[in-house]
Design a protein around this motif. Structure first.
Motif, short mmCIF file in Angstrom:
data_model
loop_
_atom_site.label_atom_id
_atom_site.label_comp_id
_atom_site.label_asym_id
_atom_site.label_seq_id
_atom_site.Cartn_x
_atom_site.Cartn_y
_atom_site.Cartn_z
N ARG A 1 0.83 -1.20 0.00
CA ARG A 1 0.00 0.00 0.00
C ARG A 1 0.87 1.25 0.00
N PHE B 1 0.49 5.83 -0.33
CA PHE B 1 -0.38 7.00 -0.26
C PHE B 1 -0.08 7.92 -1.45
N GLU C 1 -3.90 3.81 -2.19
CA GLU C 1 -5.10 3.94 -1.36
C GLU C 1 -5.85 5.23 -1.66
N THR C 2 -7.18 5.15 -1.59
CA THR C 2 -8.02 6.35 -1.66
C THR C 2 -7.81 7.12 -0.36
N HIS C 3 -6.98 8.16 -0.42
CA HIS C 3 -6.50 8.78 0.81
C HIS C 3 -5.98 10.20 0.52
N ASP C 4 -5.88 11.00 1.53
CA ASP C 4 -5.31 12.34 1.57
C ASP C 4 -5.70 13.20 0.37
N PRO D 1 -8.51 11.31 -2.39
CA PRO D 1 -9.33 10.47 -1.53
C PRO D 1 -10.44 9.71 -2.24
N ASP E 1 -10.48 2.34 0.66
CA ASP E 1 -10.79 2.57 2.06
C ASP E 1 -12.21 3.12 2.08
N HIS F 1 -12.82 7.14 3.25
CA HIS F 1 -12.35 8.40 2.68
C HIS F 1 -13.14 8.89 1.46
N GLU G 1 -7.89 2.01 13.63
CA GLU G 1 -6.79 2.96 13.76
C GLU G 1 -6.44 3.29 15.22
#
Length: 272
Positions: free
Chosen positions: A101, A103, A133-136, A139, A162, A165, A231
């Protein structure tokens, strides 16, 4: 579907404790966060890598993915980032993990695409995928799909959905799944208080559209890894992951395709 649990939910407890938790709850695998407090990181010696892999396999588990922290779209020079990602891919191959994974941490797909192409030959040689990842700053499913399409390396890249997000940024689960389409390789499941308050809560006690996402995945025939990403590392006040795993296992049972496996299924050698 196969259920994994992320070691993000067991801060400081080490690999042996993670194996104990996963086997006690009849998980199929472990998602290993790459960090010294989990006992797994790219600084492991060859002997330590063999030992980690053997301990996981001896428990009847698989490593579903390595949760790395390379930021593929982050502004800056390519060299150090590409080198770090290649090292994570080597570690994944040594441990028997199918993917790493990463980011985005940037919003320019051209930057990330260039870096994904730079590691593509190594990933192919090792038989490991880079999972974005679907993130930050990316997203949504649409954003991650745009990055992966720009990279144009379907054999060595994929997406992690994820469930939190994209939804909290206004993308419906149906739109996320439609965007990710053939790129979808991995699902992280969890619940949270709300789109604004991402404090983790037990499954079905928060606001994440868990049933909607699950129904869509079942209808699409998704039968890959589902990881509980509890988390507790970031929210130390929440319950131990052992209290949350039964809900994640129930989610997988509820939404596994009819032809798929679910946690707790009999396996060869089990009493039936």
């Amino acid at each position: 579907m196969k259920l994994a649990v992320s070691t993000l939910g067991m801060p400081g407890e080490g690999l042996d404790r993670a194996i104990e938790v996963a086997t006690a709850h009849r998980c199929d695998g472990l998602e290993l966060r790459l960090h010294p407090d989990t006992g797994v990181h790219r600084g492991l010696t060859p002997e330590e890598r063999r030992s980690a892999r053997e301990r996981v396999e001896a428990a009847g588990l698989e490593i579903s993915a390595l949760a790395g922290y390379v930021r593929v779209c982050e502004p800056g020079p390519d060299g150090p980032l590409v080198e770090a990602l290649r090292a994570d891919l080597e570690l994944a191959a040594d441990l028997g993990a199918p993917g790493v994974r990463v980011f985005p941490r940037g919003d320019d797909p051209a930057v990330g695409a260039r870096r994904l192409r730079a590691v593509s030959d190594a990933a192919a040689r090792l038989g490991v995928r880079v999972l974005v990842e679907t993130h930050d700053l990316m997203p949504t499913g649409a954003a991650v799909a745009g990055l992966l399409e720009a990279a144009d390396r379907p054999g060595t890249t994929g997406a992690v959905w994820d469930l939190l997000h994209p939804w909290r940024h206004g993308e419906t689960p149906a739109d996320t799944l439609a965007a990710l389409g053939p790129w979808l390789e991995y699902v992280q499941v969890k619940d949270a208080v709300s789109a604004e308050d991402t404090t983790p809560v037990p499954m079905w006690t928060g606001s994440v559209p868990l049933d909607e996402g699950g129904e869509l995945l079942r209808a699409a025939g998704y039968d890959g890894w589902v990881s509980l990403e509890w988390e507790r590392t970031w929210y130390p006040q929440v319950a131990p992951v052992e209290e949350i795993l039964p809900g994640a296992a129930e989610w997988v049972r509820r939404f596994a395709p009819a032809s798929g496996t679910v946690p707790g299924d009999a396996v060869p050698g089990d009493a039936v």
